[in-house]
Design a protein around this motif. Structure first.
Motif, PDB file in Angstrom:
ATOM      1  N   LYS A  40      -8.291 -19.182  22.733  1.00 42.00           N
ATOM      2  CA  LYS A  40      -7.926 -17.793  23.003  1.00 42.00           C
ATOM      3  C   LYS A  40      -7.017 -17.537  21.418  1.00 42.00           C
ATOM      4  O   LYS A  40      -6.226 -16.479  21.895  1.00 42.00           O
ATOM      5  CB  LYS A  40      -6.938 -17.645  24.112  1.00 42.00           C
ATOM      6  N   LEU A  41      -7.104 -17.867  20.922  1.00 44.47           N
ATOM      7  CA  LEU A  41      -6.223 -17.604  19.647  1.00 44.47           C
ATOM      8  C   LEU A  41      -6.938 -16.154  19.060  1.00 44.47           C
ATOM      9  O   LEU A  41      -8.080 -16.041  18.774  1.00 44.47           O
ATOM     10  CB  LEU A  41      -6.589 -18.833  18.436  1.00 44.47           C
ATOM     11  N   ARG A  42      -5.923 -15.403  18.585  1.00 44.91           N
ATOM     12  CA  ARG A  42      -6.192 -14.361  18.077  1.00 44.91           C
ATOM     13  C   ARG A  42      -5.334 -14.163  16.452  1.00 44.91           C
ATOM     14  O   ARG A  42      -4.309 -14.670  16.434  1.00 44.91           O
ATOM     15  CB  ARG A  42      -5.808 -13.211  18.792  1.00 44.91           C
ATOM     16  N   LEU A  43      -5.872 -13.476  15.809  1.00 44.87           N
ATOM     17  CA  LEU A  43      -5.181 -13.431  14.291  1.00 44.87           C
ATOM     18  C   LEU A  43      -5.229 -11.948  13.976  1.00 44.87           C
ATOM     19  O   LEU A  43      -6.258 -11.289  13.806  1.00 44.87           O
ATOM     20  CB  LEU A  43      -6.104 -14.343  13.328  1.00 44.87           C
ATOM     21  N   GLY A  44      -4.112 -11.568  13.657  1.00 47.83           N
ATOM     22  CA  GLY A  44      -3.733 -10.151  12.946  1.00 47.83           C
ATOM     23  C   GLY A  44      -3.691 -10.386  11.475  1.00 47.83           C
ATOM     24  O   GLY A  44      -2.858 -11.173  11.064  1.00 47.83           O
ATOM     25  N   ILE A  45      -4.474  -9.747  10.809  1.00 42.63           N
ATOM     26  CA  ILE A  45      -4.454  -9.719   8.985  1.00 42.63           C
ATOM     27  C   ILE A  45      -3.878  -8.239   8.794  1.00 42.63           C
ATOM     28  O   ILE A  45      -4.538  -7.360   9.252  1.00 42.63           O
ATOM     29  CB  ILE A  45      -5.935  -9.933   8.657  1.00 42.63           C
ATOM     30  N   VAL A  46      -2.958  -8.614   7.845  1.00 37.30           N
ATOM     31  CA  VAL A  46      -2.756  -7.349   6.823  1.00 37.30           C
ATOM     32  C   VAL A  46      -2.813  -7.699   5.438  1.00 37.30           C
ATOM     33  O   VAL A  46      -1.951  -8.603   4.932  1.00 37.30           O
ATOM     34  CB  VAL A  46      -1.248  -6.844   7.333  1.00 37.30           C
ATOM     35  N   VAL A  47      -3.577  -6.943   4.704  1.00 37.99           N
ATOM     36  CA  VAL A  47      -3.669  -7.053   3.372  1.00 37.99           C
ATOM     37  C   VAL A  47      -3.009  -5.781   2.797  1.00 37.99           C
ATOM     38  O   VAL A  47      -3.259  -4.499   3.236  1.00 37.99           O
ATOM     39  CB  VAL A  47      -5.232  -7.030   3.067  1.00 37.99           C
ATOM     40  N   ILE A  48      -2.122  -6.349   1.804  1.00 35.61           N
ATOM     41  CA  ILE A  48      -1.107  -5.080   1.212  1.00 35.61           C
ATOM     42  C   ILE A  48      -1.285  -5.074  -0.399  1.00 35.61           C
ATOM     43  O   ILE A  48      -1.274  -6.143  -0.919  1.00 35.61           O
ATOM     44  CB  ILE A  48       0.232  -5.843   1.386  1.00 35.61           C
ATOM     45  N   HIS A  49      -1.142  -3.927  -0.801  1.00 34.63           N
ATOM     46  CA  HIS A  49      -1.559  -3.554  -2.078  1.00 34.63           C
ATOM     47  C   HIS A  49      -0.324  -2.711  -2.800  1.00 34.63           C
ATOM     48  O   HIS A  49       0.032  -1.716  -1.861  1.00 34.63           O
ATOM     49  CB  HIS A  49      -2.773  -2.936  -2.220  1.00 34.63           C
ATOM     50  N   ASP A  50      -0.006  -2.838  -3.884  1.00 40.29           N
ATOM     51  CA  ASP A  50       0.843  -2.036  -4.775  1.00 40.29           C
ATOM     52  C   ASP A  50       2.230  -1.623  -4.055  1.00 40.29           C
ATOM     53  O   ASP A  50       2.579  -0.695  -4.083  1.00 40.29           O
ATOM     54  CB  ASP A  50       0.033  -0.852  -5.155  1.00 40.29           C
ATOM     55  N   ILE A  51       2.800  -2.663  -3.590  1.00 41.73           N
ATOM     56  CA  ILE A  51       4.252  -2.277  -3.010  1.00 41.73           C
ATOM     57  C   ILE A  51       5.216  -2.762  -3.973  1.00 41.73           C
ATOM     58  O   ILE A  51       5.226  -3.403  -5.235  1.00 41.73           O
ATOM     59  CB  ILE A  51       4.365  -3.612  -1.843  1.00 41.73           C
ATOM     60  N   ASP A  52       6.592  -2.063  -3.925  1.00 45.65           N
ATOM     61  CA  ASP A  52       7.723  -2.130  -4.379  1.00 45.65           C
ATOM     62  C   ASP A  52       8.574  -3.463  -3.442  1.00 45.65           C
ATOM     63  O   ASP A  52       9.081  -3.104  -2.418  1.00 45.65           O
ATOM     64  CB  ASP A  52       8.650  -1.107  -4.634  1.00 45.65           C
ATOM     65  N   ASN A  53       8.723  -4.566  -4.100  1.00 48.93           N
ATOM     66  CA  ASN A  53       9.081  -5.632  -2.997  1.00 48.93           C
ATOM     67  C   ASN A  53      10.701  -6.024  -3.324  1.00 48.93           C
ATOM     68  O   ASN A  53      11.198  -7.049  -3.102  1.00 48.93           O
ATOM     69  CB  ASN A  53       8.336  -6.813  -3.382  1.00 48.93           C
ATOM     70  N   LYS A  54      11.236  -5.172  -4.042  1.00 49.14           N
ATOM     71  CA  LYS A  54      12.841  -5.309  -4.289  1.00 49.14           C
ATOM     72  C   LYS A  54      13.691  -4.069  -4.146  1.00 49.14           C
ATOM     73  O   LYS A  54      14.816  -4.348  -3.844  1.00 49.14           O
ATOM     74  CB  LYS A  54      12.950  -6.149  -5.832  1.00 49.14           C
ATOM     75  N   SER A  55      13.464  -2.979  -4.267  1.00 45.98           N
ATOM     76  CA  SER A  55      14.255  -1.965  -4.487  1.00 45.98           C
ATOM     77  C   SER A  55      15.017  -1.665  -3.139  1.00 45.98           C
ATOM     78  O   SER A  55      16.394  -1.340  -3.054  1.00 45.98           O
ATOM     79  CB  SER A  55      13.701  -0.592  -4.564  1.00 45.98           C
ATOM     80  N   LYS A  56      14.501  -2.129  -1.982  1.00 45.18           N
ATOM     81  CA  LYS A  56      15.022  -1.929  -0.774  1.00 45.18           C
ATOM     82  C   LYS A  56      15.605  -3.204  -0.099  1.00 45.18           C
ATOM     83  O   LYS A  56      15.552  -3.511   1.322  1.00 45.18           O
ATOM     84  CB  LYS A  56      14.487  -1.057   0.257  1.00 45.18           C
ATOM     85  N   LEU A  57      15.752  -4.209  -0.912  1.00 42.64           N
ATOM     86  CA  LEU A  57      15.990  -5.415  -0.368  1.00 42.64           C
ATOM     87  C   LEU A  57      17.406  -5.503   0.527  1.00 42.64           C
ATOM     88  O   LEU A  57      17.476  -5.864   1.529  1.00 42.64           O
ATOM     89  CB  LEU A  57      16.390  -6.421  -1.502  1.00 42.64           C
ATOM     90  N   PRO A  58      18.674  -4.794   0.021  1.00 43.36           N
ATOM     91  CA  PRO A  58      19.673  -4.706   1.052  1.00 43.36           C
ATOM     92  C   PRO A  58      19.371  -4.157   2.413  1.00 43.36           C
ATOM     93  O   PRO A  58      19.898  -4.541   3.597  1.00 43.36           O
ATOM     94  CB  PRO A  58      20.603  -3.827   0.534  1.00 43.36           C
TER      95      PRO A  58
END
Length: 237
Positions: free
Chosen positions: A15-33
């Motif tokens: 009964k395992l289910r896997l949700g997948i999200v593929v993510i492109h072109d992000i800004d991974n630091k500006s909104k860190l706080p």
């Protein structure tokens, strides 16, 4: 990017289910706080409602404990990524990461109490495969040579995932390959959510929607999602 679940996985975890999200072109630091505040709020709630000695009895965590017992072996450290994170928080340590996407995932794990994992897409080689180890292996992946990992000992029946060159992580006995870890400079990533009942398919779809909304709000970029289970074991995104 192709992601597949091998049929043998469902012999042990039907009964395992896997949700997948593929993510492109992000800004991974500006909104860190701002992303750190999300995690800190979730930490406060966990410390009010959980105790480190009773986490495994929670109705959303107990199914993973039962799944591990099917393998008949002791855990090395923590059973899942979720339990590792919960222990960290309950010991008074911060779950705040060094990049925005990691903070979003830690927040969602603490909120929904499900295991999640992240990999930097640029560090993944080819497709991703979820599988069970067919025979005991020591310090190596599915093949010898470049797949050897000094710290990892996969046992027969271990649930793990890999790309075409290396093991990315072990699941029911948690371990994560640092090679594909995110940094604040990461622009493309792959996220997956692992669920067992009583989490329903509808609940998982809701988590995927929330995850997409948080990522685009905090990081911008583009996302694609998919849901894999016994009757749909492979997707290309």
């Amino acid at each position: 990017m192709n992601i597949s679940l091998m049929p043998e996985v469902f012999e042990t975890l039907p009964k395992l289910r896997l949700g997948i999200v593929v993510i492109h072109d992000i800004d991974n630091k500006s909104k860190l706080p701002a992303s750190a505040h999300l995690v800190q709020d979730a930490e406060k709630l966990i410390r009010l409602t959980f105790h480190k000695d009773t986490t495994k009895t929670h109705y959303l965590i107990a199914p993973w404990e039962a799944a591990r017992r099917e393998f008949g072996k002791e855990a090395r450290h923590y059973h899942t990524a979720l339990e590792k994170l919960l222990h960290q928080v309950l010991e008074g340590k911060s779950a705040v990461g060094k990049d925005v996407l990691t903070n979003i995932v830690h927040y969602l794990m603490l909120k929904h109490l499900v295991p999640m994992a992240l990999d930097d897409r640029s560090k993944v080689q080819g497709r991703i495969i979820f599988d069970l180890v067919e025979e005991a292996r020591k310090n190596e992946g599915p093949k010898a040579g470049p797949l050897q990992l000094k710290r990892l000992q996969l046992k027969k029946g271990e649930l793990y995932y890999r790309d075409e060159q290396k093991i990315l992580g072990a699941k029911l006995d948690y371990w994560k390959n640092p090679v594909t870890a995110l940094t604040s400079s990461t622009t493309n990533a792959i996220l997956h959510i692992e669920t067992l009942p009583p989490v329903t398919r509808g609940k998982l779809r809701g988590m995927l929607i929330e995850t997409e909304q948080l990522i685009t709000s905090f990081c911008g970029g583009r996302t694609k999602t998919a849901l894999l289970w016994r009757k749909k074991r492979s997707v290309t995104l």
